[in-house]
Write an enzyme that holds these catalytic residues in place. Sequence first.
Site, PDB file in Angstrom:
ATOM      1  CB  SER A  38      -0.961  -0.047   1.177  1.00 25.40           C
ATOM      2  OG  SER A  38      -2.015   0.831   0.970  1.00 25.40           O
TER       3      SER A  38
ATOM      4  CG  ASP B  85      -6.304  -3.180  -3.944  1.00 27.84           C
ATOM      5  OD1 ASP B  85      -7.224  -2.578  -3.360  1.00 27.84           O
ATOM      6  OD2 ASP B  85      -5.138  -2.766  -3.973  1.00 27.84           O
TER       7      ASP B  85
ATOM      8  CG  HIS C 109      -4.943  -3.262  -0.272  1.00 24.49           C
ATOM      9  ND1 HIS C 109      -4.435  -2.458  -1.252  1.00 24.49           N
ATOM     10  CD2 HIS C 109      -4.398  -2.824   0.886  1.00 24.49           C
ATOM     11  CE1 HIS C 109      -3.612  -1.563  -0.718  1.00 24.49           C
ATOM     12  NE2 HIS C 109      -3.577  -1.768   0.571  1.00 24.49           N
TER      13      HIS C 109
END
Length: 498
Positions: A230, A419, A476
């Site tokens: 991320s 994601d 994710h």
Amino acid sequence: MEAFHFLSFTLLLFSCSFSAALRYPASHRNEIGPDSNTHSVNGQAERLIRSLNLFPKHEANLVLNDRFAAKNAPGITEKQFSLNVTGGGNGPSIQQFGHYAGHYSLPTTKAAKMFYFFFESRVNKSNAPVVIWLTGGPGCASELALFYENGPFQIRDDMSLQWNDHGWDQAANILYVDQPTGTGFSYTTDDSDIRRNETDVSNDLYSFLQEFFKGHSGYVKNDFYITGESYAGHYIPALASRIHKGNSDNEGIHVNLKGFAIGNGLTDPEIQYKAYPDYALAAKLISKSDHDSITSNLVPPCQSAISACDFGGEDACTEAFSTCQEIFNSIMETAGSINYYDVRKQCEGSLCYDFSRMEQFLSDDRVKSALGVKDVDFVSCSSAVHNAMMGDWMVDYETGIPNLLENGIKVLIYAGEYDLICNWMGNLNWVNAMKWSGQAKFQGASIVPFVAGNAKSGELKSYGPLAFLKVYNAGHMVPMDQPKAALQMIQGWMQGKI
């Protein structure tokens, strides 16, 4: 540029992950309120924290209490700990290897202490690589990954621990660091220590690694890798460049950097934000008319704002974030309650995941005593750290990667196919667009299956030191959704098989 089409996919979405104390005087406590404007910068931080079912006591791990100042001794304070692992899994005896927790006093701050976990590998620890994991946010604690993704053990519903058969300590000696300052168990007594840019973040991490390898000198010779997901798409290239510079300039201990891996990261915002409507259309989250409207009306102002960010400093970059976020907000208004970390799922109200067991476990006085943080509160995700880094969000950190590739540093960019927030399409686009000596050959490279066990688990494209992997059936957080494939991925990549 040659187009690169992966094989069939279903739904794909974006998310740039999020992780976050001590005893504050009551007058300084700042509880996150329920009535925040979710479209403001601060509102976004609060919304992200709530979507994970986290309720940190404080906005940041800022300890406004003089009695902690005396504890800011230089260097590392570390202890070996043993937690009671009672459930499931095939883990060895806890006595067979070291589990450590510690605080490091950051020398370029007024009073900051960085907290970390270090787990020796379950397999051949003397020769196994050393891996550092950085969770994103910005402002979320790395314990999110430790307990829910790739750590040695996981928290069960009854708050006991069980061994994680696919923990990355099966392949490496692994560090989990709470950073930037104010996140997790990392704290300061002076709010000027809260970081706002990657120069300070990477210097802090480099300083920590120097001190860590002094205390664990037996691992200096081991291969070293940086990993994370991320917002770590910012942290990781910055740290890799800082280590490479330190090695080139013969600063301190030579860190044996071999490569870095970014999972569902935010690295090149200009290219990745532009990909949002394309991904959302392919994932059937929006219609063609929605896609065309967003592309025509919202993408150009975003691109202009990012260009201004390149030369305009922190304020211009914060403005660029607000401008570009309209692209994502517009998609979500159409998509509704979709989980933007995994578009196969729906969020129930504001709740997209439930990571609350981590907060409960790390708030237990017995656990804190075992870790040597008895007087410290745990801030799962820090809204203050998140907001402080807003001027950094839209900065492009792809720019430092070509130099690392040219110097033989391996790079793996991987992304779960479902994601939205840091989707595989945007990540692939910036990897393809990156200018380096192998660019044309990477663009022309064949797509090959990635097989974990006997199952086709993704699609791989690679040339030389650069690899891109789309992981099937994952959102994710790839190590959480596909733990077996993620372990095989990181192990194979470090061994040169990917």
